[in-house]
Scaffold this active site. Structure first.
Site, mmCIF file in Angstrom:
data_model
loop_
_atom_site.group_PDB
_atom_site.id
_atom_site.type_symbol
_atom_site.label_atom_id
_atom_site.label_comp_id
_atom_site.label_asym_id
_atom_site.label_seq_id
_atom_site.Cartn_x
_atom_site.Cartn_y
_atom_site.Cartn_z
ATOM 1 N N THR A 182 74.072 92.449 12.625
ATOM 2 C CA THR A 182 73.436 92.583 14.138
ATOM 3 C C THR A 182 74.430 93.790 14.027
ATOM 4 O OG1 THR A 182 73.781 90.371 14.937
ATOM 5 C CG2 THR A 182 74.793 91.892 16.036
ATOM 6 N N ARG A 211 66.959 79.048 19.487
ATOM 7 C CA ARG A 211 69.074 79.306 19.293
ATOM 8 C C ARG A 211 69.491 80.791 19.686
ATOM 9 N NH1 ARG A 211 71.638 83.199 16.302
ATOM 10 N NH2 ARG A 211 73.825 82.303 15.166
ATOM 11 N N GLY A 249 72.502 83.171 19.794
ATOM 12 C CA GLY A 249 74.179 83.299 19.065
ATOM 13 C C GLY A 249 74.341 83.906 20.460
ATOM 14 N N ASP A 250 75.451 85.089 19.509
ATOM 15 C CA ASP A 250 77.240 84.912 20.171
ATOM 16 C C ASP A 250 76.618 86.568 20.702
ATOM 17 O OD1 ASP A 250 76.896 86.437 17.287
ATOM 18 O OD2 ASP A 250 78.672 87.056 17.548
ATOM 19 N N THR A 254 79.908 91.226 15.021
ATOM 20 C CA THR A 254 78.911 91.086 13.768
ATOM 21 C C THR A 254 79.589 89.623 12.826
ATOM 22 O OG1 THR A 254 79.038 92.019 12.355
ATOM 23 C CG2 THR A 254 77.838 92.870 13.808
ATOM 24 N N GLY A 255 78.199 89.139 12.364
ATOM 25 C CA GLY A 255 78.965 87.452 11.775
ATOM 26 C C GLY A 255 77.985 86.579 12.846
ATOM 27 N N GLY A 259 77.304 83.719 14.058
ATOM 28 C CA GLY A 259 77.336 83.750 15.902
ATOM 29 C C GLY A 259 77.818 81.952 17.404
HETATM 30 N N1 GLY Z 1 75.520 87.466 15.214
HETATM 31 C C1 GLY Z 1 74.512 87.325 15.802
HETATM 32 C C2 GLY Z 1 73.905 86.370 15.323
HETATM 33 O O1 GLY Z 1 74.689 85.028 14.977
HETATM 34 O O2 GLY Z 1 73.157 85.906 15.987
#
Ligand code: GLY
Length: 419
Positions: free
Chosen positions: A247, A275, A277-278, A298-299, A301
């Protein structure tokens, strides 16, 4: 499949322990990293203007910094940075060339916050539009909404002038096909019985190390069959075994103290369609408050959504915590959500990028990096462009799910396996 998550968890040796939380592991490095002091992670602190971002934005910081210094808007400066990886077909974690979902379709997420006007925009699960960070800004500017998802977001993007394009590059398609073919021995993807390369399912009573070796070799052979270039084959294998969540986040602060942030991603590789993510979640992947500062992530989510990471960090700073402590406290919440269970924590990771309104900043991460020699980094430009290693809460490296073993030296030769 010969390896299950459970098998690995049972057999793995863990080499780290949560900082001040949870049960210490039996691992050899049972030492928490000390919580960093502000000065540990702020080589050029308190300078304005300043831009910070994930390290895949490094190449785009020089231009964005010049733009900001010449009076450009803080959000536009941050967007200039993240647009770089979105446009780059070789960055397979963002925009064009992102690794697709389990059906081979690229779905992108992004959000942004503009501090000076206290506005936000977000899009999730967008197909066929490359610059979703800019679409999130368009949502902010051209609608009375904050978040649009899926088909509606795509139609909105086209309505305001974004071109539809195929986001799946040949390389990402081949990585997806490799994942599809080797993902399971229980479906009809991959070579059938009639194929000269067909092999019976691996035998379970072999030692783990031997099974891993065979598995990697077979995947490498399939990657070659699919036409993946030799020097990229092991990197593709790694992505199949360890679906990445790459990300980019960027926060920008000008000399007047105006601050903005944005985050964009193609999300978790091979995710289920739909889906999120964050990254598109205001408060998780990005949060900016003109009175306090900005943070992004980043990481993993799913983990970050559960602790509303970026918002938590900004609130921590509002209550007086310096940036590194504010980030560490959010990371500890992730650790606490697993009761510090060191059998689980190595399967996730998180990096936070934190910028306070006065120019103080920090890059903190759950683990030191993906593996030895691959530390997590934050890129910074405050007149001096640099990449800095983040400070980690836990000592050691995340061990991905499924675990990616050490590559035997003979298999590694001539291959950029960590790319
Ligand atoms: N941090 C990006 C995701 O998990 O989609």
């Amino acid at each position: 499949m010969p390896f299950s998550r459970r098998d690995f968890v049972k057999t793995s040796v863990l080499g780290a322990v949560a900082a001040g939380v949870g049960t210490p592991s039996k691992g050899e490095d049972a030492k928490p990293n000390p919580v960093p002091q502000e000065h540990d992670v702020q080589a050029g602190s308190h300078k304005r203007p300043i831009i910070i971002c994930a390290n895949n934005g490094y190449a785009y910081l020089e231009d964005a910094y010049a733009f900001l210094k010449n009076g450009g808007d803080t959000l536009d400066a941050a967007l200039k940075v993240v647009k770089g990886p979105e446009d780059d077909p070789n960055d397979d974690t963002v925009g064009l060339g992102g690794i697709p979902n389990e059906e081979g379709v690229v779905e992108l997420d992004a959000c942004c916050m503009h501090g000076p006007t206290r506005r936000a925009g977000s899009v999730g699960g967008v197909r066929n539009i490359k610059n979703v960070s800019l679409v999130s800004k368009a949502v902010m500017e051209h609608t009375g909404h904050v978040m649009l998802v899926g088909e509606g977001a795509e139609r909105f993007a086209v309505a305001v002038g974004f071109p539809r394009e195929n986001l799946l590059t040949e390389h990402s398609r081949k990585i997806w096909l490799l994942w599809k073919e080797f993902h399971s021995t229980d479906d009809w993807w991959g070579p059938g019985l009639g194929d000269p390369h067909w092999q019976p399912p691996e035998i379970r009573d072999k030692p783990q190390s031997e099974l891993w070796r065979e598995r990697i070799k077979n995947l490498q052979a399939r990657a070659a069959d699919l036409g993946i270039e030799p020097e990229l084959q092991l990197a593709a294998v790694r992505k199949v075994l360890f679906p990445p969540t790459g990300t980019i986040h960027c926060s920008a602060l000008n000399d007047k103290g105006e601050i903005s942030g944005c985050t964009t991603t193609s999300g978790l590789a091979f995710k289920l369609p739909g889906r999120l993510g964050d990254s598109p979640i205001i408060g998780a992947g990005c949060y900016t408050d003109q009175d306090v500062g900005s943070a992004g992530a980043t990481g993993s989510g799913e983990e970050n959504i559960k602790v509303a990471g970026a918002h938590t960090i900004v609130e921590n700073m509002r209550h007086g915590m310096p940036p590194p402590e504010a980030g560490m406290e959010a990371l500890k919440r992730i650790v606490r959500n697993y009761n510090g269970d060191m059998a689980k924590l190595p399967f996730l990771d998180m990096t936070y990028y934190i910028l306070r309104k006065d120019g103080a900043y920090a890059g903190v991460s759950l683990w030191e990096g993906y593996s030895k020699g691959r530390p997590h980094k934050i890129a910074v430009h405050d007149g001096n462009l640099r990449a800095e290693v983040t400070v980690s809460l836990l000592k050691g490296y995340s061990q991905e799910f499924p675990r990616f073993p050490d590559i035997p030296e003979d298999l590694k030769k001539g291959s950029e396996y960590l790319k």
